[in-house]
Design an enzyme around this catalytic site. Sequence first.
Site, short mmCIF file in Angstrom:
data_model
loop_
_atom_site.label_atom_id
_atom_site.label_comp_id
_atom_site.label_asym_id
_atom_site.label_seq_id
_atom_site.Cartn_x
_atom_site.Cartn_y
_atom_site.Cartn_z
N TYR A 112 0.70 -1.15 -0.03
CA TYR A 112 -0.06 -0.12 -0.06
C TYR A 112 0.82 1.23 0.17
CZ TYR A 112 -3.67 3.07 1.81
OH TYR A 112 -4.49 4.28 1.87
N1 LIG Z 1 -9.76 5.41 5.19
C1 LIG Z 1 -8.36 5.69 5.55
O1 LIG Z 1 -8.04 5.82 6.54
C2 LIG Z 1 -7.73 6.32 4.20
C3 LIG Z 1 -6.61 7.12 4.49
C4 LIG Z 1 -5.73 7.69 3.47
C5 LIG Z 1 -6.03 7.16 2.30
N2 LIG Z 1 -7.26 6.57 1.94
C6 LIG Z 1 -7.70 6.24 0.56
O2 LIG Z 1 -8.92 6.78 0.21
C7 LIG Z 1 -9.47 5.96 -0.62
C8 LIG Z 1 -10.88 5.45 -0.11
O3 LIG Z 1 -10.90 4.64 0.98
P1 LIG Z 1 -11.80 4.30 1.70
O4 LIG Z 1 -11.29 4.21 3.31
O5 LIG Z 1 -13.09 5.00 1.62
O6 LIG Z 1 -12.41 2.97 1.61
P2 LIG Z 1 -13.64 2.03 1.34
O7 LIG Z 1 -13.14 0.52 1.50
O8 LIG Z 1 -14.45 2.54 2.44
O9 LIG Z 1 -14.10 2.28 0.06
C9 LIG Z 1 -13.31 2.07 -1.35
C10 LIG Z 1 -14.44 1.87 -2.57
O10 LIG Z 1 -13.61 1.63 -3.71
C11 LIG Z 1 -14.04 0.49 -4.19
N3 LIG Z 1 -13.20 -0.26 -5.08
C12 LIG Z 1 -12.31 -1.19 -4.25
N4 LIG Z 1 -11.61 -1.90 -5.26
C13 LIG Z 1 -12.20 -1.33 -6.44
C14 LIG Z 1 -11.83 -1.69 -7.89
N5 LIG Z 1 -10.97 -2.57 -8.03
N6 LIG Z 1 -12.57 -1.01 -8.97
C15 LIG Z 1 -13.62 -0.23 -8.45
N7 LIG Z 1 -13.98 0.31 -7.35
C16 LIG Z 1 -13.13 -0.34 -6.22
C17 LIG Z 1 -15.12 -0.30 -3.07
O11 LIG Z 1 -16.01 -1.14 -3.82
C18 LIG Z 1 -15.64 0.80 -2.19
O12 LIG Z 1 -16.73 1.22 -2.77
C19 LIG Z 1 -8.62 4.72 -1.06
O13 LIG Z 1 -7.71 4.86 -2.15
C20 LIG Z 1 -7.81 4.75 0.22
O14 LIG Z 1 -6.42 4.18 0.14
C21 LIG Z 1 -7.97 6.13 2.89
#
Ligand SMILES: NC(=O)c1ccc[n+]([C@@H]2O[C@H](COP(=O)([O-])OP(=O)(O)OC[C@H]3O[C@@H](n4cnc5c(N)ncnc54)[C@H](O)[C@@H]3O)[C@@H](O)[C@H]2O)c1
Length: 253
Positions: free
Chosen positions: A160
């Site tokens: 990641y």
């Molecule tokens: N949650 C955190 O703490 C955090 C911190 C920093 C960055 N992020 C980044 O923010 C973004 C969103 O994270 P989140 O926490 O909302 O995650 P989440 O798991 O709640 O949601 C992710 C979404 O992406 C979709 N998804 C996953 N794989 C996919 C694919 N191959 N094609 C299309 N859609 C796909 C899922 O179905 C889901 O709706 C990510 O890129 C994550 O790395 C999250």
Amino acid sequence: MTVSSSAPMAPATLAGQVAVVTGGARGIGLGIAQRLAAQGCRVAVWDLQPDALQGSGYAPELALRVDVGSSASVQAAAAETEKSLGPIGILVNNAGINGPVKPVAEYSDEDWARVIQVDLTAVFYCCRAVTPGMQRRGHGRVVNVASIAGKEGMGGIAAYSAAKAGVIGFTKALAKELVGSGVMVNAIAPVITETDLFREMTPEHIAGAKAKIPLGRFLQVSEIAAMVAFIAGPDCSFTTGFTFDLSGGRATY
Ligand SMILES: NC(=O)c1ccc[n+]([C@@H]2O[C@H](COP(=O)([O-])OP(=O)(O)OC[C@H]3O[C@@H](n4cnc5c(N)ncnc54)[C@H](O)[C@@H]3O)[C@@H](O)[C@H]2O)c1
């Protein structure tokens, strides 16, 4: 003094612009999609599980089942979105997975490849599919969702961290390719935010992450969405290739 330019006028507002939000069916992406819609964007959500939108109380103008890790799926989604809603003006590459929390010594080939595919290669696929049209039209905004893990590196999630560092580097490179075209390419680097992604993390990992945030609390989805709306909007007119921080005072570089 008048300044003349042959470049087309950039939209003065988000209203009416077509915005794609990948992974917009839940979590951070859902919050971004809702915020952009509230500011008048015509939002298309591209998600592996668009059914997750049901019960969220939000219905985007278009919701497509898309695997952003598949080049063919992304190309088909871009074509369908432009046919249904018109030219894409905003692309938010938000879809992502955490992958298992394990030391590098125990990480499998398959898990490594899956995380890099969904978190990094997918950003390339989406930008390749969408930015040429933006370039032709002389305007566009790309916002790539990276992570603090991409700036600092975090033990247990090396794939990641590597993918998100790759997103930051890719953002800089694409921004330079497109500079002057009217297409701005930026990234954001949030710290841990309370979403479903927590399900893949151990309690120790979550507690450790919170302890590293000087503001002493988790980031809210609404705070990310507000920053994305700014970066995607007309007020962000002189910044490209940059990674905006959302770290509660943690990363001051
Ligand atoms: N949650 C955190 O703490 C955090 C911190 C920093 C960055 N992020 C980044 O923010 C973004 C969103 O994270 P989140 O926490 O909302 O995650 P989440 O798991 O709640 O949601 C992710 C979404 O992406 C979709 N998804 C996953 N794989 C996919 C694919 N191959 N094609 C299309 N859609 C796909 C899922 O179905 C889901 O709706 C990510 O890129 C994550 O790395 C999250």
